[in-house]
Design an enzyme around this catalytic site. Sequence first.
Site, short mmCIF file in Angstrom:
data_model
loop_
_atom_site.label_atom_id
_atom_site.label_comp_id
_atom_site.label_asym_id
_atom_site.label_seq_id
_atom_site.Cartn_x
_atom_site.Cartn_y
_atom_site.Cartn_z
N ASP A 9 43.81 54.04 43.57
CA ASP A 9 44.82 54.81 42.81
C ASP A 9 44.10 55.71 41.80
OD1 ASP A 9 45.88 52.52 40.15
OD2 ASP A 9 43.96 52.63 41.22
N ASP A 14 38.38 54.57 39.87
CA ASP A 14 38.49 54.65 41.33
C ASP A 14 37.58 55.76 41.85
OD1 ASP A 14 41.28 54.07 40.01
OD2 ASP A 14 41.36 53.10 41.99
N ASN A 38 47.75 54.01 38.79
CA ASN A 38 47.35 54.74 37.56
C ASN A 38 48.27 55.94 37.31
OD1 ASN A 38 45.15 53.19 36.64
ND2 ASN A 38 43.86 54.08 38.23
N THR A 123 41.28 48.85 45.03
CA THR A 123 40.99 49.04 43.60
C THR A 123 42.22 49.51 42.84
OG1 THR A 123 40.30 51.34 43.87
CG2 THR A 123 38.59 49.64 44.13
N PHE A 164 46.21 45.22 35.05
CA PHE A 164 47.11 46.27 35.53
C PHE A 164 47.40 46.18 37.04
CE2 PHE A 164 49.20 50.32 35.24
CZ PHE A 164 48.92 50.97 36.43
N ASN A 165 46.38 46.13 37.89
CA ASN A 165 46.60 46.21 39.34
C ASN A 165 47.52 45.08 39.83
OD1 ASN A 165 45.03 48.48 39.67
ND2 ASN A 165 43.17 47.32 40.17
N HIS A 238 35.65 49.55 36.17
CA HIS A 238 36.23 48.40 36.86
C HIS A 238 36.04 48.49 38.39
CE1 HIS A 238 38.36 47.66 33.05
NE2 HIS A 238 38.82 48.89 33.09
N ASP A 239 36.55 49.54 38.98
CA ASP A 239 36.62 49.64 40.44
C ASP A 239 35.24 49.79 41.07
OD1 ASP A 239 39.57 51.70 40.06
OD2 ASP A 239 39.35 49.51 40.12
O1 RIB Z 1 42.88 47.09 35.17
C1 RIB Z 1 41.99 48.05 35.66
C2 RIB Z 1 42.45 48.56 36.99
O2 RIB Z 1 43.72 49.22 36.87
C3 RIB Z 1 41.52 49.63 37.58
O3 RIB Z 1 41.57 49.58 38.97
C4 RIB Z 1 42.11 50.91 37.09
O4 RIB Z 1 41.78 52.02 37.93
C5 RIB Z 1 43.58 50.61 37.21
O5 RIB Z 1 43.96 50.82 38.56
CA CA Z 2 42.17 51.61 40.19
#
Ligand code: RIB
Ligand code: CA
Length: 311
Positions: A9, A14, A38, A123, A164-165, A238-239
């Site tokens: 996303d 990403d 996102n 991701t 979040f994801n 993160h990703d």
């Molecule tokens: O919490 C971080 C994740 O949420 C990452 O993948 C960021 O791109 C969002 O998608």
């Molecule tokens: Ca992401």
Amino acid sequence: MKKIIIDCDPGHDDMMAIMLAYASDKVELLGITTVAGNQTGEKTFLNALKVLTLLKAGGLPVARGFDRPLTRELTVAPEIHGVSGLDGANLPEPEINGIDEHAVDFIIRTLMQAAEPIILIPTGPLTNIGVALLKEPRIKKNIERIVLMGGAVYDSNITPAAEFNIYVDPEAAAIVFESGLPITMVGLDVTNKAMLTFKDINEIEKLAGPVSSVVAPLLRFFARANSDIFNFQGAPLHDALAVAEVIRPGIVKTSRLHVAVETAGRFTRGRTVTDVYGITNLKPNVDVALEVDVPRFKEMMIGAIRELDKR
Ligand code: RIB
Ligand code: CA
């Protein structure tokens, strides 16, 4: 060479995940699928096309997926990624169109036709992956592993309880975590440490290449947003760490634990409830990342940007 599909996303991190995979000679990126997260599904799809245009990766299939979670209203993150989902620099207008196939159908077709198992690297929210597993369970035989960025044992970001994801589509995440497939959870406990500092970003900008000169301001925007909200001292990629674990297994240290996704909690929606002490006696179902080799990760990330500048 490991074959992978990234479901994402975009989203700044990403974008870095895509770049790390595309620069690597250890993985073959079979395609990109996009999902709302996102930003809206329209924007994350457009952003993927823009990133691949920047990388001159026109031959790579990009398939658009779901514009909303299975049951929940969509939650987006403009406070972190901006209105476009990739604020901070002007990426090129896309010179590629993507394929006229839904992400779920691309994932199913690619897996069913695969001569050898494929690693899925989600991701973003797990909507596309969850639906693909429901629509065609036979794909499981050709999934070597799911290495996902999501969840956390002790950390959180979108609420005090959740990452979040997983939060955006907890029902889809539950389908994935209960699938019985080999899963590596690369969560916030390690990804918040996989950070490029403002100093690192300034060094990237000094490379002054076609990719680095666009990536640096994008990363600076992302770092500033994370600094404003979480008081971080840089950009947590993160990703990209999920991709790094596929390229160089062992860059994160994992423990095999039972993880359940909370879908009913009033305050805990999307929590990846991790049984660190084995209290439930439930069979462990996930390899949970708990430690990360940060210097090695940063070396990989900056090396990838240098590589892409040369292409
Ligand atoms: O919490 C971080 C994740 O949420 C990452 O993948 C960021 O791109 C969002 O998608
Ligand atoms: Ca992401």
